[in-house]
Design a protein around this motif. Structure first.
Motif, PDB file in Angstrom:
ATOM      1  N   VAL A   8     -21.625 -29.976  15.943  1.00  0.00           N
ATOM      2  CA  VAL A   8     -21.992 -31.299  15.414  1.00  0.00           C
ATOM      3  C   VAL A   8     -22.385 -32.251  16.544  1.00  0.00           C
ATOM      4  N   LEU A   9     -22.303 -31.767  17.776  1.00  0.00           N
ATOM      5  CA  LEU A   9     -22.678 -32.627  18.902  1.00  0.00           C
ATOM      6  C   LEU A   9     -24.177 -32.539  19.173  1.00  0.00           C
ATOM      7  N   ASN A  10     -24.631 -33.441  20.001  1.00  0.00           N
ATOM      8  CA  ASN A  10     -26.017 -33.470  20.460  1.00  0.00           C
ATOM      9  C   ASN A  10     -26.447 -32.065  20.909  1.00  0.00           C
ATOM     10  N   PRO A  11     -27.415 -31.472  20.232  1.00  0.00           N
ATOM     11  CA  PRO A  11     -27.771 -30.092  20.578  1.00  0.00           C
ATOM     12  C   PRO A  11     -28.334 -29.964  21.992  1.00  0.00           C
ATOM     13  N   ALA A  12     -28.875 -31.055  22.522  1.00  0.00           N
ATOM     14  CA  ALA A  12     -29.417 -30.993  23.889  1.00  0.00           C
ATOM     15  C   ALA A  12     -28.323 -30.636  24.890  1.00  0.00           C
TER      16      ALA A  12
ATOM     17  N   LEU B 156     -22.229 -37.552  21.056  1.00  0.00           N
ATOM     18  CA  LEU B 156     -22.022 -37.624  19.604  1.00  0.00           C
ATOM     19  C   LEU B 156     -23.318 -37.838  18.827  1.00  0.00           C
ATOM     20  N   ILE B 157     -24.298 -38.475  19.458  1.00  0.00           N
ATOM     21  CA  ILE B 157     -25.567 -38.733  18.760  1.00  0.00           C
ATOM     22  C   ILE B 157     -26.368 -37.435  18.757  1.00  0.00           C
ATOM     23  N   SER B 158     -26.398 -36.770  17.611  1.00  0.00           N
ATOM     24  CA  SER B 158     -27.077 -35.474  17.579  1.00  0.00           C
ATOM     25  C   SER B 158     -28.500 -35.578  17.051  1.00  0.00           C
ATOM     26  N   ASP B 159     -28.816 -36.664  16.388  1.00  0.00           N
ATOM     27  CA  ASP B 159     -30.189 -36.903  15.945  1.00  0.00           C
ATOM     28  C   ASP B 159     -30.322 -38.375  15.547  1.00  0.00           C
ATOM     29  N   ALA B 160     -31.519 -38.757  15.108  1.00  0.00           N
ATOM     30  CA  ALA B 160     -31.780 -40.174  14.827  1.00  0.00           C
ATOM     31  C   ALA B 160     -31.077 -40.653  13.563  1.00  0.00           C
ATOM     32  N   LYS B 161     -30.387 -39.743  12.878  1.00  0.00           N
ATOM     33  CA  LYS B 161     -29.625 -40.116  11.683  1.00  0.00           C
ATOM     34  C   LYS B 161     -28.126 -40.177  11.989  1.00  0.00           C
ATOM     35  N   SER B 162     -27.771 -40.125  13.271  1.00  0.00           N
ATOM     36  CA  SER B 162     -26.361 -40.223  13.648  1.00  0.00           C
ATOM     37  C   SER B 162     -26.005 -41.691  13.854  1.00  0.00           C
ATOM     38  N   LYS B 218     -20.693 -40.807  12.864  1.00  0.00           N
ATOM     39  CA  LYS B 218     -20.074 -39.825  13.755  1.00  0.00           C
ATOM     40  C   LYS B 218     -18.796 -40.359  14.390  1.00  0.00           C
ATOM     41  N   ALA B 219     -18.730 -41.653  14.583  1.00  0.00           N
ATOM     42  CA  ALA B 219     -17.561 -42.199  15.286  1.00  0.00           C
ATOM     43  C   ALA B 219     -17.338 -43.645  14.882  1.00  0.00           C
TER      44      ALA B 219
END
Lengths: 474, 474
Positions: A8-12, B156-162, B218-219
């Motif tokens: 669920v973390l930033n895939p990068a 924690l920011i995994s995409d622009a929808k986080s 996410k947080a």
């Protein structure tokens, strides 16, 4: 609740790799802990961390220069200025007073770009080095060079089609940062057969390939002197690289943290990219990085460094300033380290003789160890090693047998990682395999530092291991 | 070539705003330079930086605690252990020796998570504070709390929808970092009418709204004691927030850097989220942040801090470790600052009496200034101010006239920024307008620190300005 799992973390983040402190270093740390036990059962009594350019680490113990440490102690505890003034030379006291007058307390946040007086010191150092003026407003002090590099890359990557040209082999900060910010690494290969030289046509080919692939090359990273190669660029090559940046509108990121680490002084002098850009009257935007961690200072734990911006507009400078201000300021003790690095004691001042003796000794030790290690490595079967004129490293190439390669495959490791793990297991010597820096397909290398005192013992263990390994897999 | 312009940079950078060092602070810096000129023409003789919680800055000059500075001086220059041992108390010498024994040289990179011994000190401090064990392997030392916050948000920011839930008003590090990593800020509003209390139903409403909008929360960021509000959470509120995180699988990010800044000690004690999570036997993943920059230590320039991970899996801990290893290590002098903060002199030890006297004086000064300033501000027409029980700040609300709002509009400024600029222009007092922290539409606030000695003079100037401003725009 759903537990927090890596997916669920930033895939990068998954793609970030940093071999200098990766699998091998972690295993070495574990050995270090194990060695503290009475019956550790290991075939060695100490771990030798040749994986990282960390001169003052335990077991290497390159002594710190006295001048910056005395200044640091006085700025930490100014009461010593009164009570122990007889313990410190006059120039140390004067420097500490000057810095304290400007800074107030080192416990206060400084200006986010760094203490103005220290930026002025840096600008004076650069101007004296290059013969061109330098503006303190174009200088940002940083917590080591890495922080500055990461910031610049994060700003330059504007989308997933942004690429940055990096040398292969490279210091893995670059690939790690590109992975973190989802930029595209655009490799250009250094030529081992000519002392790891940089070929402008190879760089141009990489630029053209990127453009053909729909990638916008945003910046060219050059590490000079090279890490892990130790190579020093020829002045003509530097000029050609600047012209390429101009032709393709690419920002030049010059990692010059080893600028003082030159083992053949007059024969191979250092030329900064700032000087080359100014000599050519080029409009190329240049960011050049320097650090207190390397050179003869070797103060890695202090986290001091700076970058200078050349041909960067006020608009972009303001954006950089905004970004560094979110992080408040670089460590003030690191900033003081930068001041002492760029303003060492002058000839004739009370601290000069000791400073000269200390720096000469460090230079001589590095030069001699590099030479001896390269010579000894080159005598080993299946090993060839460019005798590095700069930096702190050697990057020997190893030719591993088919049997060794198959054994590595069976163990699920790259061949050179397999080799490096075996070296660590047998000798306690921790190096970083070439896989961490990049190399041509099918090649194997490793990087080791030239920081270790007791070269005889160290290289002896390495030789013994190598011969045994080659025999085992012949 | 094409010049490097802002529009070719990462567009996320454009959206980053950090008001604490923004327009007002930059203008104040310029005034500071102007004041050095003989005929500066300004209506004040010094700039008072009330914009930033920077206790030891020039002009505020909160004295540093002696114990950590003495330890720092000895670790910087260990030769003092021999030559000047009579200058340092025995416990200082013992601490410095213990640290040096572990670290070797402070010029060496440490473990990327921080010196193991110091992480152990932190764990012992946490265990003693909360009554629950703490594992040094779950602790990461950082260069100030900000570096840790930025790292966690970036992961924690995994995409622009986080999305990440943040209090409004908030410390702008959060919005700045969210902007940089293109995450969605999910505001929940604190209630000024009940002393800036946090309402769990308001937080839940924000979570539900986010989910309805297709955003994954996410947080949850909680700042306790609050910045800029100074409010302290009630223990029941903390428990409810933990349960909300559990219900919605949200990571709890607890910014607890002001945990020592409590002006009404026994009446309003601090309870950590770690304790609340353990009391509830909750599985909620928690990251809690602490810093050497605030509290009574106030060593901002040192860049020391840590975060503790609770209920975070080994897999995720390994990813955090990988990320911090790319940056090599936090500043070692900051780490030593952390050690001294969590292991101050014990009662009965030679340094204790002085340490106690110094910390008591700082606590008393902060408490008294906060009280006096809140009282005086509350007497001004159009001003109401929650009397903050913690942190270093007040966040008064100002009711500006329609005429003032129109004048601000005409100047292209938010009304409270217009007010704060006028305050700076007239008095040299630099505050940060509420626009930088967030507030309800149509409201106006500003944050000022309670760090300034000479409250009489300072608050007097502020009162005089305010009355004049209100008159001008009535």
């Amino acid at each position: 609740m759903r537990p927090l799992t890596a997916d669920v973390l930033n895939p990068a983040i998954r793609n970030v790799e940093y071999a200098v402190r990766g699998e091998l270093a972690i295993k070495a740390e574990n050995y270090r802990v194990q060695l503290k036990k009475p019956n550790h059962g290991l075939p060695f009594d100490k771990v030798i961390s040749s994986n990282i350019g960390n001169p003052q680490q335990k077991g290497l113990d390159q002594p710190p220069l006295t001048f910056p440490r005395q200044v640091a102690a006085l700025t930490e505890y100014p009461e010593l200025l009164e009570s122990a003034s007889q313990l410190f030379p006059k120039d140390v006291i004067a420097r500490a007073k000057e810095l304290l007058e400007e800074i107030g307390s080192i416990g206060a946040y400084s200006h986010s770009k760094g203490v103005p007086l220290i930026r002025k010191s840096v600008a004076d150092f650069i101007a004296a080095r290059d013969g061109y003026p330098s503006d303190p407003e174009h200088i940002f002090l940083t917590g080591g060079a890495s922080a500055g590099v990461a910031l610049c890359i994060s700003m330059l990557i504007s989308d997933a089609k942004s690429g940055i040209l990096i040398p292969i082999p490279q210091y893995p900060l670059y690939t790690a940062t590109l992975a973190q910010f989802s930029g595209v690494p655009l490799p250009y290969y250094l030529d081992e057969s000519s002392g790891w030289s940089t070929s402008p046509p190879a760089v141009e080919a990489a630029i053209k390939k990127a453009i053909a692939d729909g990638i916008t090359p945003k910046a060219l990273v050059v590490i000079n002197p090279g890490n892990p190669t130790g190579a020093l660029l020829a002045a003509e090559t530097q000029a050609e690289l600047v012209k390429l940046c101009e032709k393709y509108s690419v920002v030049l990121l010059a990692d010059e943290v080893y600028q003082v680490n030159l083992h053949r002084g007059d024969e191979h002098p250092f030329t900064s990219f700032k000087k080359v850009v100014r000599d050519l009257a080029s409009p190329v935007p240049l960011v050049s990085f320097h650090s207190t961690s390397k050179g003869v200072t070797g103060e890695c734990g202090r986290r001091g460094g700076y970058f200078e911006c050349t041909n960067i507009s006020d608009e972009v400078l303001a954006m950089i300033y905004k970004m560094v201000s979110v992080g408040l300021c670089p460590p003030v003790s690191g900033q003081i380290g930068v001041d002492c690095m760029v303003r060492p004691p002058k000839e004739g001042s009370p601290s000069y003789a000791l400073w000269k003796k200390e720096t000469d000794a460090i230079h001589a030790a590095l030069a001699s160890r590099t030479k001896v290690m390269a010579e000894r490595l080159n005598k080993l079967p299946g090993v060839s090693c460019v005798d590095s004129p700069g930096a702190l490293y050697l990057y020997p190439r190893i030719e591993l047998s088919k049997k060794a390669v198959l054994a590595a495959e069976a163990a699920g490791k790259a061949p050179d990682t397999f080799y490096a793990l075996a070296l660590l297991d047998e000798t306690g010597i921790c190096v970083v395999s070439g896989t961490g820096f990049g190399q041509k397909d099918g090649e194997q290398h490793y990087r080791l530092t030239c920081l270790c005192a007791g070269v005889e013992e160290y290289i002896g263990a390495l030789e013994k291991f190598h011969i045994g390994f080659m025999k085992k897999y012949e």
